[in-house]
Design a protein around this motif. Structure first.
Motif, PDB file in Angstrom:
ATOM      1  N   SER A 133       0.856  -1.183   0.000  1.00 41.93           N
ATOM      2  CA  SER A 133       0.000   0.000   0.000  1.00 41.93           C
ATOM      3  C   SER A 133       0.894   1.236   0.000  1.00 41.93           C
ATOM      4  N   ARG A 134       0.301   2.377  -0.282  1.00 44.63           N
ATOM      5  CA  ARG A 134       1.082   3.611  -0.221  1.00 44.63           C
ATOM      6  C   ARG A 134       1.553   3.872   1.202  1.00 44.63           C
ATOM      7  N   ASP A 135       0.747   3.511   2.187  1.00 46.11           N
ATOM      8  CA  ASP A 135       1.157   3.652   3.590  1.00 46.11           C
ATOM      9  C   ASP A 135       2.424   2.847   3.867  1.00 46.11           C
ATOM     10  N   THR A 174       5.456   4.475   2.346  1.00 47.29           N
ATOM     11  CA  THR A 174       5.861   5.623   3.155  1.00 47.29           C
ATOM     12  C   THR A 174       6.609   5.173   4.412  1.00 47.29           C
ATOM     13  N   ASN A 219       7.001  10.916   1.228  1.00 51.65           N
ATOM     14  CA  ASN A 219       5.700  11.328   1.749  1.00 51.65           C
ATOM     15  C   ASN A 219       4.576  10.689   0.938  1.00 51.65           C
ATOM     16  N   GLN A 220       3.479  10.303   1.634  1.00 54.67           N
ATOM     17  CA  GLN A 220       2.382   9.625   0.946  1.00 54.67           C
ATOM     18  C   GLN A 220       1.732  10.514  -0.119  1.00 54.67           C
ATOM     19  N   TYR A 274       1.488   9.689  -4.094  1.00 57.56           N
ATOM     20  CA  TYR A 274       0.227   9.759  -4.844  1.00 57.56           C
ATOM     21  C   TYR A 274       0.401  10.631  -6.084  1.00 57.56           C
TER      22      TYR A 274
END
Length: 284
Positions: free
Chosen positions: A29-31, A34, A40-41, A45
């Motif tokens: 996931s993007r989390d 990060t 930074n998320q 994005y």
């Protein structure tokens, strides 16, 4: 009011697609990205949606995390390095539509540009006087400064045809576009002479589609087919109307438009006959 933007280039958009696919293949996931990097998320994005050009160190961190093979890393670094920097366009970003800015960025990276125009002179072949008159007709409420900004943008776009690595530009123009009086007779004579001069460029080909050609597959539609070299290796169809602008990448749609262009090329006057026609217009 039109918001400011940084138009994505074709290579940045391709890079965004590739990086998103690589993250998803790793089931991250993007989390999680990060947490495992210092990216930074929000930045991630923007990179994955083509809204931001990543710094090289950011790209390298993602490639390392995704365990990308070296050959693939080289391809993705090339996409980043060869993405065109259109910093000059930022000066005008608050006054033009986002789709137009995106088109300019794609045009700047294209290897080939094939365009058909049934009612207007293609942008890259317009004189400043023609562009100015056309802009005033399309946007009668624009200020003098805004009109001149659009003329300047068109002027900067035309520099593309003078580059050492200029794209192969092939324009088919309906006779109606050349006979429609956009401004005075002197303006239209100047316009015809300008197109004729552009035909001396080694990468420019122009054909006029005479009235006698009759009905054809693109009778009610202008379009542009943009072709790109590796590592993009794809084509994009651009269609603009009063209400919207579309970038189309579906293979069947690309084939439909390239087929239509080939048909038009076959029934249009030859470049030599087109030059004679333009010379006559320039004198008349």
């Amino acid at each position: 009011m039109t918001r400011q933007f940084r138009p994505p280039t074709a290579r940045i958009r391709r890079l965004a697609v590739e990086l998103t696919a690589l993250r998803q293949q790793r089931r991250l996931s993007r989390d999680e990205v990060t947490n495992r990097t210092d990216i930074n998320q929000v930045t991630l994005y923007r990179i994955e949606t083509g809204r931001a050009r990543p710094q090289l160190r950011t790209l390298n961190a993602l490639l390392e995390l995704y365990e990308v093979p070296e050959q693939k890393r080289g391809l993705l670094r090339r996409l980043l390095q060869e993405s065109t920097n259109l910093s000059w366009l930022q000066k005008y970003s608050s006054g033009i539509q986002e789709a137009y800015g995106t088109y300019i960025s794609f045009e700047a990276e294209a290897y080939s540009i094939r365009t058909f125009e049934p009612v207007l002179i293609p942008g890259l072949l317009q004189t400043e006087a023609y562009t100015r008159t056309l802009t005033k007709a399309f946007h009668p409420k624009l200020s003098v400064e805004a009109v001149e900004d659009r003329v300047e943008i068109r002027k900067r776009r035309k520099e593309l045809l003078l580059k050492d690595d200029a794209p192969q530009f092939w324009a088919i123009i309906d006779e109606a576009a050349l006979r429609r009086a956009v401004g005075s007779p002197d303006l239209m004579r100047e316009q015809a002479a300008y197109i004729l001069a552009c035909m001396d460029y080694p990468t420019v080909t122009v054909q006029v589609l005479p009235f006698a050609a009759g009905a054809h597959p693109a009778l009610a539609s202008s379009f542009v087919v943009l072709g790109f070299r590796e590592p993009i290796a794809a084509e994009v169809v651009y269609i603009e109307s009063l209400a919207s602008s579309l970038f189309l990448e579906e293979q069947d749609i690309i084939e439909q438009h390239t087929s239509a262009f080939e048909h038009l090329r076959a029934v249009a006057s030859s470049p030599a006959a087109t030059a004679d026609f333009l010379a006559t217009l320039a004198r008349s």
